[in-house]
Design a protein around this motif. Structure first.
Motif, PDB file in Angstrom:
ATOM      1  N   LYS A 163       0.807  -1.219   0.000  1.00  0.00           N
ATOM      2  CA  LYS A 163       0.000   0.000   0.000  1.00  0.00           C
ATOM      3  C   LYS A 163       0.847   1.280   0.000  1.00  0.00           C
ATOM      4  N   PHE A 164       2.135   1.147  -0.185  1.00  0.00           N
ATOM      5  CA  PHE A 164       2.993   2.332  -0.232  1.00  0.00           C
ATOM      6  C   PHE A 164       2.560   3.233  -1.385  1.00  0.00           C
ATOM      7  N   ASP A 165       2.234   4.491  -1.059  1.00  0.00           N
ATOM      8  CA  ASP A 165       1.738   5.438  -2.050  1.00  0.00           C
ATOM      9  C   ASP A 165       2.448   6.782  -1.841  1.00  0.00           C
ATOM     10  N   PRO A 166       3.568   7.007  -2.534  1.00  0.00           N
ATOM     11  CA  PRO A 166       4.325   8.242  -2.313  1.00  0.00           C
ATOM     12  C   PRO A 166       3.525   9.500  -2.599  1.00  0.00           C
ATOM     13  N   MET A 195      17.112   1.865   1.181  1.00  0.00           N
ATOM     14  CA  MET A 195      15.751   2.021   0.665  1.00  0.00           C
ATOM     15  C   MET A 195      15.732   2.606  -0.742  1.00  0.00           C
ATOM     16  N   TRP A 196      16.815   2.376  -1.491  1.00  0.00           N
ATOM     17  CA  TRP A 196      16.875   2.825  -2.881  1.00  0.00           C
ATOM     18  C   TRP A 196      17.425   1.689  -3.743  1.00  0.00           C
ATOM     19  N   ASP A 197      17.358   1.867  -5.037  1.00  0.00           N
ATOM     20  CA  ASP A 197      17.849   0.860  -5.985  1.00  0.00           C
ATOM     21  C   ASP A 197      19.366   0.949  -6.046  1.00  0.00           C
ATOM     22  N   MET A 222      15.178  -3.342  -3.345  1.00  0.00           N
ATOM     23  CA  MET A 222      14.865  -4.045  -4.584  1.00  0.00           C
ATOM     24  C   MET A 222      15.013  -5.552  -4.436  1.00  0.00           C
ATOM     25  N   ASN A 223      15.682  -5.979  -3.388  1.00  0.00           N
ATOM     26  CA  ASN A 223      15.835  -7.408  -3.114  1.00  0.00           C
ATOM     27  C   ASN A 223      14.882  -7.894  -2.030  1.00  0.00           C
ATOM     28  N   THR A 224      13.816  -7.135  -1.805  1.00  0.00           N
ATOM     29  CA  THR A 224      12.705  -7.557  -0.954  1.00  0.00           C
ATOM     30  C   THR A 224      11.501  -7.814  -1.863  1.00  0.00           C
ATOM     31  N   PRO A 225      10.446  -8.447  -1.361  1.00  0.00           N
ATOM     32  CA  PRO A 225       9.242  -8.641  -2.188  1.00  0.00           C
ATOM     33  C   PRO A 225       8.636  -7.334  -2.681  1.00  0.00           C
ATOM     34  N   MET A 226       8.901  -6.219  -2.005  1.00  0.00           N
ATOM     35  CA  MET A 226       8.359  -4.927  -2.440  1.00  0.00           C
ATOM     36  C   MET A 226       8.914  -4.523  -3.812  1.00  0.00           C
ATOM     37  N   LYS A 227      10.226  -4.645  -3.978  1.00  0.00           N
ATOM     38  CA  LYS A 227      10.892  -4.365  -5.268  1.00  0.00           C
ATOM     39  C   LYS A 227      10.524  -2.994  -5.850  1.00  0.00           C
ATOM     40  N   ARG A 228      10.545  -1.974  -5.006  1.00  0.00           N
ATOM     41  CA  ARG A 228      10.286  -0.609  -5.467  1.00  0.00           C
ATOM     42  C   ARG A 228      11.340   0.331  -4.904  1.00  0.00           C
ATOM     43  N   VAL A 282      13.147   5.527  -2.217  1.00  0.00           N
ATOM     44  CA  VAL A 282      13.767   6.850  -2.233  1.00  0.00           C
ATOM     45  C   VAL A 282      13.501   7.546  -3.558  1.00  0.00           C
ATOM     46  N   GLY A 283      13.695   6.837  -4.656  1.00  0.00           N
ATOM     47  CA  GLY A 283      13.470   7.429  -5.972  1.00  0.00           C
ATOM     48  C   GLY A 283      12.050   7.919  -6.162  1.00  0.00           C
ATOM     49  N   GLU A 284      11.083   7.128  -5.715  1.00  0.00           N
ATOM     50  CA  GLU A 284       9.680   7.509  -5.871  1.00  0.00           C
ATOM     51  C   GLU A 284       9.326   8.705  -4.991  1.00  0.00           C
ATOM     52  N   LEU A 285       9.855   8.726  -3.772  1.00  0.00           N
ATOM     53  CA  LEU A 285       9.571   9.847  -2.878  1.00  0.00           C
ATOM     54  C   LEU A 285      10.228  11.136  -3.374  1.00  0.00           C
TER      55      LEU A 285
END
Length: 214
Positions: free
Chosen positions: A82-85, A112-114, A123-129, A132-135
């Motif tokens: 549900k992460f929604d920047p 918390m970045w790629d 990126m090596n967690t199931p979240m894979k997002r 930092v870049g999105e925020l």
């Protein structure tokens, strides 16, 4: 705004009001006449007045209940579907916050970045997002300053500082915390100078040159 977001905001609002009093820009490098605090950046910082500290990483899973004897692998279990920047930044902006400080890496050591220089990254967690870049991108869209927080700084972390600055900067300020156990004034001065070599006008928290017990 969703009710859960309103509740979260009310808690963050109380915590965040103390942030303007935290000392910035007087780190180890200030003893060097060539590395004095950039005054234009300091004026910008003071004009913002109120910001929010977002303390969020896979370590939040450690606060959830487990079955008896169960060991939690936060890297394998961090999904955050549900992460929604956009909603996050909009929520803070509507509440009057002018900047956010986000935990790019905390005590769990998860970047918390790629990252291309550390396998222990989001990126090596199931979240894979790329959180930092999105925020950062959303903050730029909505006119909110993004300031990175980095915990447990080691002497060899310079390549990570370079990666974050080049991929997501420039930043108004860096927040550092919990330096290496054998950190010294000389190491702090060198580190301060290195960050300024990456971005000449960036502010840094005084933890760059403050013992960990203070």
């Amino acid at each position: 705004m969703k009710n859960s977001s309103k509740k979260l905001l009310s808690v963050i609002l109380v915590l965040s009001l103390i942030l303007p009093g935290v000392i910035l820009a007087v780190g180890g490098g200030d003893g060097n006449p060539n590395l004095k605090t950039p005054q234009d950046s300091l004026k910008r910082w003071r004009a913002l007045r109120v910001g929010a500290f977002i303390h969020w990483s896979p370590a939040v899973l450690n606060h959830l209940p487990t079955h008896a004897g169960e060991r939690r692998d936060i890297m394998k279990q961090f999904r955050a579907e549900k992460f929604d920047p956009k909603e996050w930044v909009q929520m803070f902006k509507e509440a009057g916050f002018k900047y956010i400080v986000f935990t790019t890496k905390h005590g769990d050591q998860v970047c918390m970045w790629d990252s291309k220089v550390s396998d222990r990254n989001v990126m090596n967690t199931p979240m894979k997002r790329d959180v930092v870049g999105e925020l950062v991108a959303e903050c730029k869209k909505q006119g909110v300053e993004f300031c990175p927080y980095y915990n447990q700084v080691l002497k060899h972390d310079k390549e990570r500082m370079k990666e974050i600055t080049e991929n997501y900067g420039p930043f108004l300020a860096w927040w550092f915390d919990q330096m290496d156990l054998d950190w010294t004034h000389e190491i702090g001065t060198d580190f301060y100078a290195y960050i300024r070599s990456l971005q000449s006008n960036v502010l840094q928290s005084n933890r760059v040159d403050t013992p960990n017990d203070r």
